[in-house]
Design a protein around this motif. Structure first.
Motif, PDB file in Angstrom:
ATOM      1  N   ASN A 252       0.698  -1.135   0.019  1.00 19.15           N
ATOM      2  CA  ASN A 252       0.203  -0.039  -0.015  1.00 19.15           C
ATOM      3  C   ASN A 252       0.925   1.351  -0.100  1.00 19.15           C
ATOM      4  O   ASN A 252       0.258   2.285  -0.244  1.00 19.15           O
ATOM      5  CB  ASN A 252      -1.005   0.034   1.130  1.00 19.15           C
ATOM      6  CG  ASN A 252      -0.163   0.087   2.549  1.00 19.15           C
ATOM      7  OD1 ASN A 252       0.722  -0.811   2.925  1.00 19.15           O
ATOM      8  ND2 ASN A 252      -0.388   1.354   3.242  1.00 19.15           N
TER       9      ASN A 252
ATOM     10  N   ASN B 185     -11.504  -2.821  -3.514  1.00 13.49           N
ATOM     11  CA  ASN B 185     -12.190  -3.531  -2.402  1.00 13.49           C
ATOM     12  C   ASN B 185     -13.658  -3.980  -3.073  1.00 13.49           C
ATOM     13  O   ASN B 185     -14.362  -3.038  -3.299  1.00 13.49           O
ATOM     14  CB  ASN B 185     -12.253  -2.359  -1.251  1.00 13.49           C
ATOM     15  CG  ASN B 185     -11.019  -2.259  -0.764  1.00 13.49           C
ATOM     16  OD1 ASN B 185     -10.065  -2.999  -0.576  1.00 13.49           O
ATOM     17  ND2 ASN B 185     -10.644  -0.973  -0.391  1.00 13.49           N
TER      18      ASN B 185
ATOM     19  N   ALA C  21     -11.057  -9.622  12.917  1.00 14.17           N
ATOM     20  CA  ALA C  21     -10.925  -8.458  12.185  1.00 14.17           C
ATOM     21  C   ALA C  21      -9.603  -7.840  11.847  1.00 14.17           C
ATOM     22  O   ALA C  21      -9.769  -6.933  10.719  1.00 14.17           O
ATOM     23  CB  ALA C  21     -11.625  -7.391  13.454  1.00 14.17           C
ATOM     24  N   PHE C  22      -8.358  -8.086  12.506  1.00 18.32           N
ATOM     25  CA  PHE C  22      -7.437  -7.490  11.890  1.00 18.32           C
ATOM     26  C   PHE C  22      -6.853  -8.371  10.693  1.00 18.32           C
ATOM     27  O   PHE C  22      -5.939  -7.851   9.806  1.00 18.32           O
ATOM     28  CB  PHE C  22      -6.294  -7.972  12.994  1.00 18.32           C
ATOM     29  CG  PHE C  22      -6.317  -7.432  14.103  1.00 18.32           C
ATOM     30  CD1 PHE C  22      -7.028  -5.994  14.351  1.00 18.32           C
ATOM     31  CD2 PHE C  22      -5.789  -7.694  15.294  1.00 18.32           C
ATOM     32  CE1 PHE C  22      -7.163  -5.314  15.437  1.00 18.32           C
ATOM     33  CE2 PHE C  22      -5.855  -6.854  16.797  1.00 18.32           C
ATOM     34  CZ  PHE C  22      -6.641  -5.746  16.459  1.00 18.32           C
TER      35      PHE C  22
ATOM     36  N   GLY D 218      -9.543 -11.442   2.669  1.00 19.12           N
ATOM     37  CA  GLY D 218      -9.379 -11.757   3.916  1.00 19.12           C
ATOM     38  C   GLY D 218      -8.267 -13.026   4.044  1.00 19.12           C
ATOM     39  O   GLY D 218      -7.575 -13.514   3.014  1.00 19.12           O
TER      40      GLY D 218
ATOM     41  N   THR E 177      -9.556  -7.667   4.935  1.00 11.68           N
ATOM     42  CA  THR E 177      -8.652  -6.775   4.246  1.00 11.68           C
ATOM     43  C   THR E 177      -9.643  -6.166   2.569  1.00 11.68           C
ATOM     44  O   THR E 177      -9.004  -5.804   2.120  1.00 11.68           O
ATOM     45  CB  THR E 177      -7.345  -7.237   3.668  1.00 11.68           C
ATOM     46  OG1 THR E 177      -7.447  -8.356   2.997  1.00 11.68           O
ATOM     47  CG2 THR E 177      -6.252  -7.454   4.823  1.00 11.68           C
TER      48      THR E 177
ATOM     49  N   HIS F 261     -16.582  -8.932   3.141  1.00 12.96           N
ATOM     50  CA  HIS F 261     -15.830  -9.091   4.249  1.00 12.96           C
ATOM     51  C   HIS F 261     -15.909 -10.746   4.632  1.00 12.96           C
ATOM     52  O   HIS F 261     -16.977 -11.148   5.312  1.00 12.96           O
ATOM     53  CB  HIS F 261     -16.430  -8.219   5.399  1.00 12.96           C
ATOM     54  CG  HIS F 261     -15.719  -8.216   6.668  1.00 12.96           C
ATOM     55  ND1 HIS F 261     -15.964  -7.828   7.968  1.00 12.96           N
ATOM     56  CD2 HIS F 261     -14.588  -8.843   7.183  1.00 12.96           C
ATOM     57  CE1 HIS F 261     -15.392  -7.932   8.869  1.00 12.96           C
ATOM     58  NE2 HIS F 261     -14.355  -8.718   8.390  1.00 12.96           N
TER      59      HIS F 261
ATOM     60  N   HIS G 246     -13.053  -4.828   3.256  1.00 11.13           N
ATOM     61  CA  HIS G 246     -14.189  -4.171   3.514  1.00 11.13           C
ATOM     62  C   HIS G 246     -13.651  -2.608   3.295  1.00 11.13           C
ATOM     63  O   HIS G 246     -12.434  -2.432   3.039  1.00 11.13           O
ATOM     64  CB  HIS G 246     -14.674  -4.100   4.737  1.00 11.13           C
ATOM     65  CG  HIS G 246     -13.982  -4.189   5.814  1.00 11.13           C
ATOM     66  ND1 HIS G 246     -13.378  -3.193   6.495  1.00 11.13           N
ATOM     67  CD2 HIS G 246     -12.958  -5.171   6.384  1.00 11.13           C
ATOM     68  CE1 HIS G 246     -12.367  -3.448   7.605  1.00 11.13           C
ATOM     69  NE2 HIS G 246     -12.291  -4.751   7.280  1.00 11.13           N
ATOM     70  N   GLU G 247     -14.620  -1.409   3.121  1.00  7.18           N
ATOM     71  CA  GLU G 247     -14.192  -0.321   2.715  1.00  7.18           C
ATOM     72  C   GLU G 247     -13.214   0.501   3.588  1.00  7.18           C
ATOM     73  O   GLU G 247     -12.598   1.284   3.102  1.00  7.18           O
ATOM     74  CB  GLU G 247     -15.509   0.623   2.441  1.00  7.18           C
ATOM     75  CG  GLU G 247     -16.401  -0.081   1.388  1.00  7.18           C
ATOM     76  CD  GLU G 247     -15.790  -0.310  -0.037  1.00  7.18           C
ATOM     77  OE1 GLU G 247     -14.852   0.674  -0.408  1.00  7.18           O
ATOM     78  OE2 GLU G 247     -16.350  -1.032  -0.782  1.00  7.18           O
ATOM     79  N   ASP G 248     -13.188   0.502   5.060  1.00  7.52           N
ATOM     80  CA  ASP G 248     -12.586   1.141   6.001  1.00  7.52           C
ATOM     81  C   ASP G 248     -11.204   0.444   6.255  1.00  7.52           C
ATOM     82  O   ASP G 248     -11.135  -0.209   7.247  1.00  7.52           O
ATOM     83  CB  ASP G 248     -13.411   1.648   7.206  1.00  7.52           C
ATOM     84  CG  ASP G 248     -12.673   2.367   8.081  1.00  7.52           C
ATOM     85  OD1 ASP G 248     -11.955   2.999   7.558  1.00  7.52           O
ATOM     86  OD2 ASP G 248     -13.217   2.436   9.165  1.00  7.52           O
ATOM     87  N   GLN G 249     -10.358   0.586   5.389  1.00 10.53           N
ATOM     88  CA  GLN G 249      -9.088  -0.166   5.245  1.00 10.53           C
ATOM     89  C   GLN G 249      -7.947   0.444   4.570  1.00 10.53           C
ATOM     90  O   GLN G 249      -8.532   1.193   3.631  1.00 10.53           O
ATOM     91  CB  GLN G 249      -9.334  -1.747   5.499  1.00 10.53           C
ATOM     92  CG  GLN G 249      -9.960  -2.097   4.135  1.00 10.53           C
ATOM     93  CD  GLN G 249      -8.927  -2.693   2.898  1.00 10.53           C
ATOM     94  OE1 GLN G 249      -7.755  -2.612   3.499  1.00 10.53           O
ATOM     95  NE2 GLN G 249      -9.400  -3.346   1.844  1.00 10.53           N
ATOM     96  N   LYS G 250      -6.892   0.012   4.835  1.00 10.17           N
ATOM     97  CA  LYS G 250      -5.966   0.858   4.330  1.00 10.17           C
ATOM     98  C   LYS G 250      -5.426   0.295   2.723  1.00 10.17           C
ATOM     99  O   LYS G 250      -4.619   1.114   1.716  1.00 10.17           O
ATOM    100  CB  LYS G 250      -4.342   0.615   4.827  1.00 10.17           C
ATOM    101  CG  LYS G 250      -3.669  -0.510   4.926  1.00 10.17           C
ATOM    102  CD  LYS G 250      -2.472  -0.625   5.496  1.00 10.17           C
ATOM    103  CE  LYS G 250      -1.584  -1.938   5.302  1.00 10.17           C
ATOM    104  NZ  LYS G 250      -0.442  -1.940   6.137  1.00 10.17           N
TER     105      LYS G 250
END
Length: 470
Positions: free
Chosen positions: A135, A182, A191-192, A232, A195, A186, A197-201
């Motif tokens: 990224n 993306n 959760a960690f 994910g 990778t 999900h 979903h929208e709210d991620q780096k």
């Protein structure tokens, strides 16, 4: 024997606490005269020669598994009139030897840093068979990737389009690129590890894809080959891949109006068993189901089935590795359960490694299993928690498993399924050297990554003066 009330509900008291579940151990692992043997070499020999902790990798298992994953995916897509590209995800575990094994098995390799790129190149891997993720690739990393002829750079942001285009133009090259997006799917995972979903780096949203691809295509030095999405990790079923593929194909179809889109990369994330409770889908079933979904989606859209790329890592090397520790101290702790106040004993067994060689339990709450490896015992099973030696209460290697009740200091304990994301996440916390990685095959063992000594650690300290008194 009744289960210990402190044990998680999924953990079953074993009939024999010496049993090695085939789903968790390398394929060549057996017990010989009570001692675990891998690749024809006993754990006692390995511990004596290399010390503990030590990462052990079954070379034959890795090579066979790489070929199985390759064959399952390529065969599945051949049946729907297309083909598959398989990239080994180097972040799971990468060394020069492992990179060579992957190349010899016909796999491409996915790297995500300049260092991983350097390892793959040092292994003699054809740069055209490399994919470069990340990224926040530096300009220097991008320029090097372009200069050596990396097969595909995965563009992760709008700024990166211009950076890769500039590097390609400056070197008079045309660089093949993918665009990471993306899908909004999900996968059911930690959760960690999620990778997509929208709210991620990582990546850009599907809604911004058309404009981003138009920008890529506006540069003569960039060759757009397709979309990339990773939903994910540690995924056991095909539903998430199927839904993500359906969403991606809709955008893929629209992009065909502006030019060729020969490939679609669905990422990796195929899960493996870490405990006997885990039940991942076989790779053949996953491959067939994903191929069917992609083919059906393309038929509905009236478009040809693209070449579909995948990036498995953990599912190739995870189960091929295990870690040998030496047990140090044992400690019985009387604990009351939270629900009904029942008191039971949890036995803590401390080993000579810990979160510096396996950070996954601390990072993700990951579960592992353990067995005494240098002997068998008919003692009644006892609930144990394998603790590391670090100055952290969260330094737990195995949260809960049953071992023979006579587990004692000096026993060699083996924790399976540490081939992926253990050495690669290892650290020097508390100034412990990272353990060596040893490959075994046909009765022989060899170091493929050298372990670190205190001298290695001190040599990096600018204040160290060799020969100075303690």
């Amino acid at each position: 024997m009744a289960s210990n009330p402190l044990a998680p509900q999924w953990l079953v008291v074993p009939d024999d606490a010496n049993t090695l579940s085939p789903a968790l151990w390398p394929r060549t692992v057996t017990r010989s005269n009570g001692e675990v043997t891998v690749g024809g070499v006993t754990v006692g020999e390995l511990a004596e020669r290399y010390g503990t902790p030590v990462f052990v990798v079954d070379e034959l298992h890795v090579r066979e598994r790489a070929a199985e994953v390759r064959d399952a995916l390529t065969s599945a897509f051949a049946r729907v009139g297309s083909s598959a590209k398989v990239y080994y995800a180097g972040k799971a575990f990468l060394s020069i030897e492992v990179a060579r094994w992957m190349a010899e098995a016909g796999l491409n390799i996915d790297v995500c840093s300049g260092g991983e790129l350097a390892v793959a190149l040092a292994a003699g891997v054809d740069p055209g068979r490399l994919g470069f993720h990340g990224n926040n690739k530096s300009v220097a990393e991008i320029e090097r990737a372009v200069s050596v002829g990396v097969g595909a750079i995965v563009i992760d942001s709008l700024q990166e389009i211009e950076r890769v285009a500039s590097a390609a133009a400056g070197q008079g090259r045309v660089q093949r690129v993918r665009l990471r997006v993306n899908s909004g799917v999900h996968a059911h995972t930690h959760a960690f590890l999620a990778t997509a979903h929208e709210d991620q780096k990582f990546g850009i949203s599907l809604g911004d894809t058309a404009d981003a691809v138009a920008r890529i295509r506006s540069h003569a030095g960039l060759d757009f080959i397709g979309l990339h999405c990773h939903i994910g990790s540690q995924i056991f079923g095909s539903d998430g891949f199927a839904e993500s593929a359906a969403r991606l194909l809709a955008v893929h179809s629209e992009l065909l109006a502006g030019g060729p889109v020969p490939e679609l990369n669905l990422g990796g994330g195929f899960g493996i068993a870490y405990t006997t409770h885990d039940d991942p889908s076989p790779i053949g079933e996953l491959a067939d189901r994903i191929a069917e979904v992609v083919a059906a989606g393309c038929a509905t859209l009236g478009i040809p089935v693209p070449v579909v790329a995948f990036e498995p890592g953990r599912s190739i090397i995870g189960t091929a590795g295990f870690t040998i520790y030496s047990a140090g101290t044992t400690k019985d702790v009387l604990v009351s359960t939270a629900d009904d106040g029942i008191t039971a004993v949890r036995r803590y067994v401390s080993v000579d490694g810990g979160m510096s060689d396996n950070a996954r339990p601390a990072l993700y709450g990951a579960d592992y299993s353990v067995r005494i490896a240098n002997r068998v015992s008919d003692s009644e099973p006892a609930l144990v928690r394998i603790a590391g030696k670090h100055c952290e209460s969260g330094d737990i290697v195995v949260d809960a498993d049953y071992l023979p009740g006579d587990v004692r200091p000096g026993d060699l304990l083996a924790v399976p399924v540490t081939g992926a994301y253990c050495w690669s996440l290892a650290s020097n916390y508390n100034y412990l050297g990272r353990p060596p990685v040893v490959a075994v095959r046909d009765g022989a063992s060899r170091v493929i990554v050298r372990g670190e000594t205190e001298a290695d650690l001190l040599a990096r300290d600018a204040g160290f003066r060799e020969g100075a008194s303690e």
